[in-house]
Design a protein around this motif. Sequence first.
Motif, short mmCIF file in Angstrom:
data_model
loop_
_atom_site.label_atom_id
_atom_site.label_comp_id
_atom_site.label_asym_id
_atom_site.label_seq_id
_atom_site.Cartn_x
_atom_site.Cartn_y
_atom_site.Cartn_z
N HIS A 48 13.07 13.48 -10.07
CA HIS A 48 11.75 13.10 -9.56
C HIS A 48 10.69 14.16 -9.86
CE1 HIS A 48 12.93 9.36 -7.64
NE2 HIS A 48 14.04 9.96 -7.27
N ALA A 49 11.12 15.41 -9.96
CA ALA A 49 10.19 16.47 -10.35
C ALA A 49 9.68 16.21 -11.77
CB ALA A 49 10.86 17.83 -10.26
N ASP A 50 10.59 15.87 -12.66
CA ASP A 50 10.20 15.57 -14.03
C ASP A 50 9.23 14.39 -14.09
OD1 ASP A 50 11.56 17.63 -15.23
OD2 ASP A 50 13.34 16.42 -15.70
N MET A 51 9.49 13.37 -13.27
CA MET A 51 8.62 12.20 -13.25
C MET A 51 7.22 12.56 -12.76
SD MET A 51 9.84 9.46 -14.50
CE MET A 51 8.63 8.32 -13.82
N ALA A 52 7.15 13.39 -11.73
CA ALA A 52 5.85 13.81 -11.21
C ALA A 52 5.05 14.55 -12.27
CB ALA A 52 6.03 14.69 -9.97
N ALA A 84 11.70 11.26 5.71
CA ALA A 84 10.60 11.41 4.75
C ALA A 84 10.99 10.84 3.40
CB ALA A 84 10.21 12.88 4.63
N ALA A 85 12.20 11.18 2.95
CA ALA A 85 12.66 10.71 1.64
C ALA A 85 12.71 9.19 1.58
CB ALA A 85 14.03 11.30 1.34
N LEU A 86 13.13 8.55 2.66
CA LEU A 86 13.20 7.09 2.69
C LEU A 86 11.82 6.47 2.44
CD1 LEU A 86 15.63 6.42 5.68
CD2 LEU A 86 16.07 6.00 3.25
N TRP A 87 10.80 7.05 3.05
CA TRP A 87 9.45 6.49 2.89
C TRP A 87 8.88 6.77 1.50
CZ3 TRP A 87 7.14 2.88 5.65
CH2 TRP A 87 7.67 2.60 6.92
N TYR A 88 9.18 7.95 0.95
CA TYR A 88 8.75 8.23 -0.42
C TYR A 88 9.43 7.27 -1.39
CZ TYR A 88 7.18 12.74 1.54
OH TYR A 88 6.58 13.71 2.28
N LYS A 89 10.71 7.00 -1.16
CA LYS A 89 11.43 6.07 -2.03
C LYS A 89 10.85 4.66 -1.94
CE LYS A 89 15.83 8.58 -2.00
NZ LYS A 89 17.23 8.61 -1.48
N LYS A 90 10.45 4.27 -0.74
CA LYS A 90 9.82 2.95 -0.59
C LYS A 90 8.54 2.88 -1.42
CE LYS A 90 9.47 0.78 3.29
NZ LYS A 90 9.24 0.39 4.71
N ALA A 91 7.77 3.95 -1.40
CA ALA A 91 6.53 3.99 -2.18
C ALA A 91 6.83 3.87 -3.67
CB ALA A 91 5.76 5.27 -1.88
N ILE A 92 7.87 4.58 -4.12
CA ILE A 92 8.22 4.57 -5.54
C ILE A 92 8.77 3.21 -5.95
CG2 ILE A 92 9.82 5.55 -7.23
CD1 ILE A 92 9.44 8.24 -5.68
N GLU A 138 5.04 4.59 -10.76
CA GLU A 138 4.18 5.57 -11.40
C GLU A 138 3.32 6.35 -10.40
OE1 GLU A 138 1.95 3.74 -14.52
OE2 GLU A 138 3.74 3.33 -15.72
N TYR A 139 3.73 6.31 -9.14
CA TYR A 139 3.00 7.05 -8.10
C TYR A 139 3.50 8.49 -8.11
CZ TYR A 139 0.89 7.81 -3.45
OH TYR A 139 0.14 8.26 -2.39
N ALA A 140 2.79 9.33 -8.84
CA ALA A 140 3.24 10.70 -9.09
C ALA A 140 3.40 11.51 -7.80
CB ALA A 140 2.26 11.40 -10.03
N ASN A 199 0.84 -1.20 0.00
CA ASN A 199 0.00 0.00 0.00
C ASN A 199 0.88 1.25 0.00
OD1 ASN A 199 -1.70 2.20 0.67
ND2 ASN A 199 -3.13 0.85 1.70
N VAL A 200 1.01 1.85 -1.18
CA VAL A 200 1.92 3.00 -1.31
C VAL A 200 1.40 4.25 -0.62
CG1 VAL A 200 3.01 2.15 -3.41
CG2 VAL A 200 0.94 3.56 -3.58
N GLU A 201 0.09 4.35 -0.45
CA GLU A 201 -0.46 5.52 0.23
C GLU A 201 0.00 5.58 1.67
OE1 GLU A 201 -4.73 7.78 1.07
OE2 GLU A 201 -4.71 5.86 0.02
N ILE A 202 0.11 4.40 2.31
CA ILE A 202 0.60 4.36 3.68
C ILE A 202 2.01 4.94 3.76
CG2 ILE A 202 1.31 2.83 5.56
CD1 ILE A 202 -0.87 0.87 4.59
N MET A 203 2.88 4.48 2.85
CA MET A 203 4.27 4.94 2.86
C MET A 203 4.34 6.45 2.62
SD MET A 203 5.78 1.89 0.48
CE MET A 203 4.90 0.32 0.48
N ASN A 204 3.58 6.92 1.67
CA ASN A 204 3.57 8.36 1.38
C ASN A 204 3.09 9.15 2.59
OD1 ASN A 204 3.65 10.63 -0.71
ND2 ASN A 204 1.57 10.79 0.08
#
Length: 222
Positions: free
Chosen positions: A192-196, A155-163, A168-170, A135-140
Amino acid sequence: MGDLKEIQSLLDNGQHTKAREILKEYVANHPEDPVALRMLGNTYAYTGFLGKARLIWKGALKKFPDDIDLLYNYALAHYLVGDYFVATKYWRRALKKSPNDAEIYFNLGQIARDEGKLHRAVKYWKKANELDPSNVEIMNNIGVVYASFKLFDKAALWYKKAIEQDGEYALAHFNLTNALMEVGEYEQASVHADMAAKLDPATHLEQVTAIQRTISQKLNKA
């Protein structure tokens, strides 16, 4: 009179009014069926009559106080109208019956967050993540809380886990951009800005354009 599988098919196809009429007859003939009572409540909830749904589920819980789905729906109905006290009470009751339900932990985390109890929210979400690591929403969400504490590395560690789970989790890409900028990792932030922006331009393109200008300025000064 249809059976519950046929009725569920109607619900799945958005035919809530038709399903309701069939369910009313079904419940009249099967008053001790908790599934039918839950589904009848659903037909009202999905058509904007949440109060009516709550009444049906409340009555059903008097007969079936340990039914997980009824407990869950009744809690959710109260959460949706901002009654966090009752929602918490019934989700905790459901959790006693189903202690490994990631979704209940997730929802308790949502309530804690909405009440400003962020440390408690993270505790619930980490438990939810243990039970449902997909569940990527949890990580975000965990990342967002750490960012609010200015713990941008965490924070970055958890965002990276989600990705890692969903490339494709913008939103995670966008949030990671901001966290990386805070710790001075501008080149990675730009990626990552470009990907978003690529994944969800309607939401992120305008903000990313401004962010990329800032990143360019930072890199040119380095």
